[in-house]
Design a protein around this motif. Structure first.
Motif, short mmCIF file in Angstrom:
data_model
loop_
_atom_site.label_atom_id
_atom_site.label_comp_id
_atom_site.label_asym_id
_atom_site.label_seq_id
_atom_site.Cartn_x
_atom_site.Cartn_y
_atom_site.Cartn_z
N ASN A 93 96.06 63.43 74.12
CA ASN A 93 97.40 63.48 74.55
C ASN A 93 97.35 63.25 75.92
OD1 ASN A 93 98.40 65.31 72.97
ND2 ASN A 93 98.22 67.21 74.21
N SER A 94 96.42 62.49 76.94
CA SER A 94 96.70 62.07 78.68
C SER A 94 96.67 60.82 78.37
CB SER A 94 95.92 62.66 79.04
OG SER A 94 94.49 62.14 78.62
N VAL A 95 96.53 59.87 77.28
CA VAL A 95 96.35 59.28 76.88
C VAL A 95 97.45 58.31 76.22
CG1 VAL A 95 94.37 58.38 77.43
CG2 VAL A 95 95.22 58.47 74.37
N LYS A 96 98.93 59.26 75.01
CA LYS A 96 99.49 59.16 74.90
C LYS A 96 100.95 58.32 75.29
CE LYS A 96 99.58 62.92 70.83
NZ LYS A 96 99.74 64.52 70.57
N GLU A 151 91.47 58.16 86.45
CA GLU A 151 90.68 59.26 85.42
C GLU A 151 90.67 58.88 84.00
OE1 GLU A 151 93.35 59.39 87.31
OE2 GLU A 151 95.40 60.64 86.09
N ASP A 152 91.22 57.71 84.36
CA ASP A 152 90.48 56.87 83.02
C ASP A 152 89.24 56.34 82.49
OD1 ASP A 152 93.96 55.45 82.46
OD2 ASP A 152 92.84 57.73 80.96
N ARG A 198 100.27 55.12 76.45
CA ARG A 198 99.53 53.84 77.00
C ARG A 198 98.50 53.70 76.63
NH1 ARG A 198 96.62 56.06 81.08
NH2 ARG A 198 96.17 57.78 81.16
N LYS A 209 94.50 54.85 84.78
CA LYS A 209 94.49 54.89 85.81
C LYS A 209 93.32 55.87 86.32
CE LYS A 209 98.29 58.54 83.92
NZ LYS A 209 99.04 58.86 83.40
#
Length: 119
Positions: free
Chosen positions: A61-64, A88-89, A66, A86
Protein backbone atom coordinates in the motif's frame (compact mmCIF):
# COMPACT_ATOMS: atom_id res chain seq x y z
CA UNK A 1 19.18 -24.02 -10.49
CA UNK A 2 18.31 -20.40 -11.18
CA UNK A 3 20.61 -17.44 -10.74
CA UNK A 4 19.32 -13.93 -10.09
CA UNK A 5 21.47 -10.87 -10.73
CA UNK A 6 20.22 -7.56 -9.41
CA UNK A 7 21.34 -4.06 -10.22
CA UNK A 8 20.26 -0.48 -9.84
CA UNK A 9 20.41 0.29 -6.14
CA UNK A 10 22.16 3.26 -4.65
CA UNK A 11 21.85 6.53 -2.80
CA UNK A 12 19.17 8.98 -3.85
CA UNK A 13 17.70 12.13 -2.38
CA UNK A 14 14.09 12.24 -1.18
CA UNK A 15 11.81 12.73 -4.14
CA UNK A 16 14.25 11.06 -6.49
CA UNK A 17 13.94 7.96 -8.62
CA UNK A 18 15.71 4.66 -9.06
CA UNK A 19 15.18 1.66 -11.26
CA UNK A 20 16.04 -1.82 -10.07
CA UNK A 21 16.61 -4.72 -12.42
CA UNK A 22 16.80 -8.45 -11.80
CA UNK A 23 17.77 -10.91 -14.50
CA UNK A 24 17.08 -14.60 -14.04
CA UNK A 25 19.11 -17.28 -15.78
CA UNK A 26 19.62 -21.00 -15.56
CA UNK A 27 17.11 -23.80 -15.45
CA UNK A 28 13.96 -21.87 -16.24
CA UNK A 29 11.02 -23.40 -18.01
CA UNK A 30 8.16 -21.34 -16.72
CA UNK A 31 8.17 -18.42 -14.33
CA UNK A 32 5.10 -18.14 -12.12
CA UNK A 33 5.88 -15.02 -10.10
CA UNK A 34 8.53 -12.30 -10.20
CA UNK A 35 8.63 -10.03 -7.19
CA UNK A 36 10.56 -7.48 -5.17
CA UNK A 37 10.84 -7.63 -1.40
CA UNK A 38 12.61 -5.27 0.95
CA UNK A 39 13.95 -5.37 4.46
CA UNK A 40 14.87 -2.33 6.49
CA UNK A 41 17.12 -2.55 9.56
CA UNK A 42 15.21 -3.93 12.51
CA UNK A 43 12.14 -4.71 10.44
CA UNK A 44 10.69 -7.80 8.83
CA UNK A 45 11.02 -8.42 5.14
CA UNK A 46 7.97 -7.23 3.24
CA UNK A 47 6.62 -7.73 -0.24
CA UNK A 48 6.95 -4.53 -2.24
CA UNK A 49 5.41 -5.66 -5.52
CA UNK A 50 4.88 -8.77 -7.56
CA UNK A 51 3.94 -9.70 -11.07
CA UNK A 52 2.10 -12.97 -11.57
CA UNK A 53 2.09 -14.82 -14.88
CA UNK A 54 -1.08 -13.86 -16.64
CA UNK A 55 -0.51 -10.20 -15.99
CA UNK A 56 -1.72 -9.32 -12.51
CA UNK A 57 0.39 -7.12 -10.26
CA UNK A 58 0.20 -6.37 -6.57
CA UNK A 59 1.75 -3.57 -4.53
CA UNK A 60 2.46 -2.73 -0.93
CA UNK A 61 0.00 0.00 0.00
CA UNK A 62 2.72 2.48 0.90
CA UNK A 63 4.30 2.31 -2.58
CA UNK A 64 1.14 2.37 -4.69
CA UNK A 65 1.28 5.17 -7.21
CA UNK A 66 5.04 5.58 -6.75
CA UNK A 67 6.50 2.21 -7.71
CA UNK A 68 5.87 0.21 -10.86
CA UNK A 69 6.83 -3.40 -11.44
CA UNK A 70 7.31 -4.64 -14.97
CA UNK A 71 8.79 -7.67 -16.67
CA UNK A 72 10.59 -8.54 -19.87
CA UNK A 73 9.49 -12.12 -20.26
CA UNK A 74 11.77 -12.77 -23.23
CA UNK A 75 14.76 -11.92 -21.04
CA UNK A 76 13.37 -13.30 -17.76
CA UNK A 77 13.95 -9.90 -16.21
CA UNK A 78 11.92 -7.95 -13.69
CA UNK A 79 12.17 -4.23 -13.07
CA UNK A 80 11.07 -1.99 -10.25
CA UNK A 81 10.72 1.66 -11.17
CA UNK A 82 10.69 3.73 -8.00
CA UNK A 83 9.66 7.38 -8.01
CA UNK A 84 9.03 9.98 -5.33
CA UNK A 85 11.28 8.05 -3.03
CA UNK A 86 11.02 8.65 0.70
CA UNK A 87 13.49 8.00 3.52
CA UNK A 88 11.23 5.19 4.72
CA UNK A 89 11.87 3.38 1.43
CA UNK A 90 15.45 2.83 2.57
CA UNK A 91 16.08 -0.91 2.69
CA UNK A 92 17.79 -3.84 1.06
CA UNK A 93 15.68 -4.80 -1.92
CA UNK A 94 15.66 -8.43 -3.01
CA UNK A 95 14.39 -9.99 -6.18
CA UNK A 96 12.30 -13.14 -5.84
CA UNK A 97 11.33 -15.55 -8.58
CA UNK A 98 8.99 -18.52 -8.34
CA UNK A 99 9.51 -21.08 -11.07
CA UNK A 100 7.14 -23.84 -12.05
CA UNK A 101 8.52 -27.37 -12.08
CA UNK A 102 6.87 -30.66 -12.94
CA UNK A 103 6.89 -31.45 -9.22
CA UNK A 104 5.57 -28.09 -8.06
CA UNK A 105 7.25 -24.71 -7.68
CA UNK A 106 10.67 -23.53 -6.57
CA UNK A 107 11.59 -20.15 -5.14
CA UNK A 108 14.82 -18.26 -5.70
CA UNK A 109 16.25 -15.07 -4.18
CA UNK A 110 18.67 -12.46 -5.42
CA UNK A 111 21.58 -11.25 -3.34
CA UNK A 112 19.91 -7.96 -2.52
CA UNK A 113 20.68 -4.39 -3.45
CA UNK A 114 20.82 -1.45 -1.06
CA UNK A 115 18.54 1.50 -1.64
CA UNK A 116 19.22 4.51 0.56
CA UNK A 117 17.00 7.58 0.44
CA UNK A 118 18.64 10.45 2.24
CA UNK A 119 19.52 14.09 1.81
Amino acid sequence: QVQLVESGGGLVQPGGSLRLSCAASGSIFSIYVMAWYRQAPGKQRELVANSVSGGSTNYLNSVKGRFTISTDNAKNTVFLQMKSLKPEDTAVYQCNVVVRRTTGVEEYWGQGTQVTVSS
